[in-house]
Motif scaffolding. Structure first.
Motif, PDB file in Angstrom:
ATOM      1  N   PHE A 162       0.829  -1.202   0.000  1.00  0.00           N
ATOM      2  CA  PHE A 162       0.000   0.000   0.000  1.00  0.00           C
ATOM      3  C   PHE A 162       0.872   1.264   0.000  1.00  0.00           C
ATOM      4  O   PHE A 162       0.669   2.178  -0.800  1.00  0.00           O
ATOM      5  CB  PHE A 162      -0.929   0.020   1.219  1.00  0.00           C
ATOM      6  CG  PHE A 162      -1.816   1.237   1.274  1.00  0.00           C
ATOM      7  CD1 PHE A 162      -3.089   1.202   0.734  1.00  0.00           C
ATOM      8  CD2 PHE A 162      -1.364   2.429   1.834  1.00  0.00           C
ATOM      9  CE1 PHE A 162      -3.899   2.332   0.755  1.00  0.00           C
ATOM     10  CE2 PHE A 162      -2.163   3.557   1.854  1.00  0.00           C
ATOM     11  CZ  PHE A 162      -3.434   3.507   1.319  1.00  0.00           C
ATOM     12  N   ASP A 163       1.846   1.299   0.883  1.00  0.00           N
ATOM     13  CA  ASP A 163       2.700   2.481   0.977  1.00  0.00           C
ATOM     14  C   ASP A 163       3.432   2.746  -0.328  1.00  0.00           C
ATOM     15  O   ASP A 163       3.614   3.893  -0.733  1.00  0.00           O
ATOM     16  CB  ASP A 163       3.747   2.303   2.084  1.00  0.00           C
ATOM     17  CG  ASP A 163       3.109   2.340   3.459  1.00  0.00           C
ATOM     18  OD1 ASP A 163       2.075   2.995   3.605  1.00  0.00           O
ATOM     19  OD2 ASP A 163       3.652   1.697   4.373  1.00  0.00           O
ATOM     20  N   ASP A 164       3.863   1.666  -0.991  1.00  0.00           N
ATOM     21  CA  ASP A 164       4.575   1.846  -2.247  1.00  0.00           C
ATOM     22  C   ASP A 164       3.685   2.444  -3.314  1.00  0.00           C
ATOM     23  O   ASP A 164       4.076   3.351  -4.035  1.00  0.00           O
ATOM     24  CB  ASP A 164       5.110   0.493  -2.737  1.00  0.00           C
ATOM     25  CG  ASP A 164       6.538   0.289  -2.297  1.00  0.00           C
ATOM     26  OD1 ASP A 164       7.316   1.251  -2.383  1.00  0.00           O
ATOM     27  OD2 ASP A 164       6.870  -0.818  -1.875  1.00  0.00           O
ATOM     28  N   VAL A 165       2.465   1.910  -3.422  1.00  0.00           N
ATOM     29  CA  VAL A 165       1.560   2.397  -4.459  1.00  0.00           C
ATOM     30  C   VAL A 165       1.079   3.804  -4.111  1.00  0.00           C
ATOM     31  O   VAL A 165       0.792   4.612  -4.988  1.00  0.00           O
ATOM     32  CB  VAL A 165       0.394   1.415  -4.655  1.00  0.00           C
ATOM     33  CG1 VAL A 165      -0.541   1.883  -5.744  1.00  0.00           C
ATOM     34  CG2 VAL A 165       0.928   0.032  -5.003  1.00  0.00           C
ATOM     35  N   ALA A 166       1.041   4.114  -2.810  1.00  0.00           N
ATOM     36  CA  ALA A 166       0.573   5.442  -2.385  1.00  0.00           C
ATOM     37  C   ALA A 166       1.685   6.490  -2.462  1.00  0.00           C
ATOM     38  O   ALA A 166       1.405   7.680  -2.386  1.00  0.00           O
ATOM     39  CB  ALA A 166       0.032   5.376  -0.953  1.00  0.00           C
ATOM     40  N   PHE A 167       2.925   6.050  -2.621  1.00  0.00           N
ATOM     41  CA  PHE A 167       4.060   6.983  -2.547  1.00  0.00           C
ATOM     42  C   PHE A 167       3.942   8.115  -3.568  1.00  0.00           C
ATOM     43  O   PHE A 167       4.059   9.300  -3.228  1.00  0.00           O
ATOM     44  CB  PHE A 167       5.362   6.210  -2.761  1.00  0.00           C
ATOM     45  CG  PHE A 167       6.605   7.036  -2.583  1.00  0.00           C
ATOM     46  CD1 PHE A 167       7.114   7.266  -1.319  1.00  0.00           C
ATOM     47  CD2 PHE A 167       7.260   7.582  -3.672  1.00  0.00           C
ATOM     48  CE1 PHE A 167       8.267   8.024  -1.143  1.00  0.00           C
ATOM     49  CE2 PHE A 167       8.412   8.340  -3.505  1.00  0.00           C
ATOM     50  CZ  PHE A 167       8.916   8.561  -2.232  1.00  0.00           C
ATOM     51  N   GLY A 168       3.683   7.759  -4.834  1.00  0.00           N
ATOM     52  CA  GLY A 168       3.578   8.779  -5.881  1.00  0.00           C
ATOM     53  C   GLY A 168       2.409   9.727  -5.635  1.00  0.00           C
ATOM     54  O   GLY A 168       2.594  10.946  -5.585  1.00  0.00           O
ATOM     55  N   GLU A 202      -2.608  -5.263  -0.022  1.00  0.00           N
ATOM     56  CA  GLU A 202      -2.126  -3.943   0.410  1.00  0.00           C
ATOM     57  C   GLU A 202      -1.168  -4.002   1.586  1.00  0.00           C
ATOM     58  O   GLU A 202      -0.204  -3.262   1.647  1.00  0.00           O
ATOM     59  CB  GLU A 202      -3.307  -3.046   0.821  1.00  0.00           C
ATOM     60  CG  GLU A 202      -4.184  -2.581  -0.314  1.00  0.00           C
ATOM     61  CD  GLU A 202      -5.282  -3.576  -0.624  1.00  0.00           C
ATOM     62  OE1 GLU A 202      -5.251  -4.714  -0.093  1.00  0.00           O
ATOM     63  OE2 GLU A 202      -6.179  -3.225  -1.405  1.00  0.00           O
ATOM     64  N   LYS A 203      -1.484  -4.888   2.542  1.00  0.00           N
ATOM     65  CA  LYS A 203      -0.725  -4.850   3.791  1.00  0.00           C
ATOM     66  C   LYS A 203       0.520  -5.713   3.761  1.00  0.00           C
ATOM     67  O   LYS A 203       1.282  -5.744   4.723  1.00  0.00           O
ATOM     68  CB  LYS A 203      -1.622  -5.286   4.950  1.00  0.00           C
ATOM     69  CG  LYS A 203      -2.697  -4.271   5.227  1.00  0.00           C
ATOM     70  CD  LYS A 203      -3.256  -4.455   6.608  1.00  0.00           C
ATOM     71  CE  LYS A 203      -3.916  -3.171   7.066  1.00  0.00           C
ATOM     72  NZ  LYS A 203      -4.440  -3.302   8.412  1.00  0.00           N
TER      73      LYS A 203
END
Ligand SMILES: Nc1ncnc2c1ncn2[C@@H]1O[C@H](COP(=O)(O)OP(=O)(O)O)[C@@H](O)[C@H]1O
Ligand SMILES: [Mg+2]
Lengths: 258, 251
Positions: A99-105, A133-134
């Motif tokens: 999740f964090d990776d996909v949310a980074f941008g 996601e997790k």
């Protein structure tokens, strides 16, 4: 199809700080909606060229993306519009969870919490990784990592997708799924690879690079059926593979033997 | 290759698991600080600390085997060192234990180390087994732990096993070429392997940074925080902070 240029490169030269000359005058025009494969032997300068498309490297010459010159003032906009996926998904996935990776941008773009959550779930659905996601990227299979890597840029809603060696290390099923994913993604695409059948499936146009230059540029059939050209630049089709003519809508048809 | 999760069992559901990580961070940190600064002869205070932790352990529904296993990884190191103290240190009167003499001061030091490390290690295990590590990082970020430190922990969590795998692959490649050798050039080969690992990590660092830039990274790490602190959080933090503090002052 539009006929506006997505990428315009004129006379691009680049040498790494250690003196290695990687690009020796590259000219390239990619129009919106095109899918272009860049092929060539190791060390031809393909990855170096990709890093110029969003200003990670800056050489001598001119690079424009959707009309914007690649320079400091435009980097934010350009990096939003160009989704660059690196070869090794372990480099692309650096956050503690998928999740964090996909949310980074999206977070860097300054979207609100709801917009980010929406963008992430859309991107993960597109690549078929809903529900992961997790997870930590460490616990994904290689094929899943590759798809997660694409999701990290799809979440930014890019206009140009740039992939370095997308099919490397994938097993046949993961490779086919990845190919289908690319064909579903209907934006301008630039793929760098040695995998000529993969180029044949996904691109209409092929650019051959060698020694920091573009040595050939044409439609996929004429380049891939030019055995002499391929051989000269260290490329080979797999044994038993024959490229056939394709219609413009993407369906393959038998070559006209009449 | 499969490795144990650092935060195994953090996905369970329990009143403790559901708390905002910030409350747990603050609460357990306070407990550790209070415990470590307690004079060793306040025996009742240590009983309160441990009692509180056991109550939380019960609430958290963590398997006892898991907690015991984690304790056994950390504690022996500390205790082995401390166990020698009564025999070597002087002062505080002495007792005869059969043929050996132990000093009272040394015994108190041993008790001090044993009690404080047990309480502290148990606190860390409770924290890390009830909170997914990524949430812990985000909690730290929200508590204004320096961003560099949080980023460092985050990359360590992500890449530590990637590195371990890389080392294992290198060792396999070495061993499959029947590497035996004397220790003198063993050390040389190991040196080369460490150097290669360092170089690979350095190069990976550069590529990861490029991947961050490509997605619009501009120096600030942004993350989504999904917890909302409420009455449970306030209750938990005050309980875990105030009970030990009260025990320490009153007892
Ligand atoms: N970080 C770097 N420092 C110095 N030289 C490099 C670096 N990266 C690539 N090169 C060199 O630049 C040339 C082009 O490399 P690259 O763009 O990676 O080629 P390709 O992707 O086509 O295999 C090669 O000669 C390579 O050795
Ligand atoms: Mg490359």
């Amino acid at each position: 199809m539009h006929h506006r240029p997505a990428v315009e490169i004129k006379g691009l030269h680049y040498a790494y700080p250690d003196g290695t000359v990687a690009l020796r005058g590259v000219d390239l025009l990619v129009e919106e909606g095109e899918a272009v494969g860049i092929v060539g032997p190791n060390g031809a300068g393909k990855s170096t060229l990709l890093l110029h498309l969003n200003g990670i490297l800056a050489g001598r010459g001119e690079v424009r993306i959707f009309g914007l010159p690649v320079e400091k003032a435009n980097l934010r906009e350009i990096r939003r519009r160009v989704g660059l996926v690196f070869q090794d998904p372990d480099d692309q996935l650096f956050s503690p969870t998928v999740f964090d990776d996909v949310a980074f941008g999206p977070l860097n773009m300054g979207l609100s919490r709801e917009e980010v959550a929406e963008a992430v779930s859309c991107a993960l659905e597109l690549v078929g990784l809903e529900g992961l996601e997790k997870r930590s990227a460490y616990h994904l299979s290689y094929g899943q990592k590759k798809r997660a890597a694409i999701a990290t840029v799809l979440s930014m809603n890019p206009d140009l997708l740039v992939l370095d060696e997308p099919s490397s290390n994938l097993d046949p099923r993961a490779r086919r799924e990845f190919s289908e994913l690319l064909q579903r993604t209907r934006i301008t695409k630039i793929l760098v690879t040695h995998d000529l059948p993969f180029v044949f499936e996904n691109c209409e146009r092929v650019v051959v690079m060698d020694g920091g230059r573009i040595v050939a540029d044409g439609d996929v059939f004429s380049i891939l059926s030019n055995e002499e050209l391929l051989k000269k630049h260290g490329l080979e089709l797999p044994y038993g593979f024959y490229p056939m003519h394709r219609e413009m809508d993407g369906h393959r048809v038998e070559e006209d033997r009449g | 290759m499969k490795h144990a999760f650092l935060d195994e069992y953090s996905g369970l559901r329990s009143p403790i698991h559901q708390l905002d990580p910030r409350a747990k961070l603050v609460g357990f940190a306070a407990l550790i600080v209070v415990c470590v600064t307690t004079p060793p002869n306040l025996y009742a205070a240590f009983a309160v600390y441990l009692g509180l932790e056991l109550a939380l352990l019960w609430l958290s529904r963590l398997p006892l085997r898991h907690v015991a296993r984690r304790m056994l990884i950390v504690l022996p190191f500390i205790l082995v060192v401390a166990a020698f103290l009564p025999f070597f240190s002087r002062g505080g009167g002495s007792y005869n234990l059969g043929p050996v003499r132990v000093s009272g001061h040394g015994l108190l030091v041993l008790w001090n180390v044993a009690a404080k490390s047990t309480v502290s290690v148990l606190a860390v295990i409770l924290l890390s087994s009830t909170t997914p590590f990524p949430d812990l990082l985000r909690g730290m970020e929200r508590l204004r732990v320096p961003r560099l430190l949080v980023a460092l922990l985050s990359f360590t969590y992500r890449y530590i096993f990637v590195l371990v795998d890389e080392m294992q692959r290198m060792r396999r490649a070495r061993d499959s070429r029947a590497w035996r050798g004397k220790w003198l050039w063993q050390s040389k080969v190991v040196g080369h392997m460490v150097a290669a690992l360092f170089l690979r990590s350095y190069e990976r660092g550069e590529r990861v940074y490029a991947a961050m830039l490509a997605r619009g990274y501009g120096g600030g790490m942004h993350t989504l925080y999904l917890y909302e602190p409420g009455i449970m959080e306030v209750g938990f933090a005050s309980l875990v902070m105030l009970v030990p503090l009260a025990a320490r002052i009153i007892l």
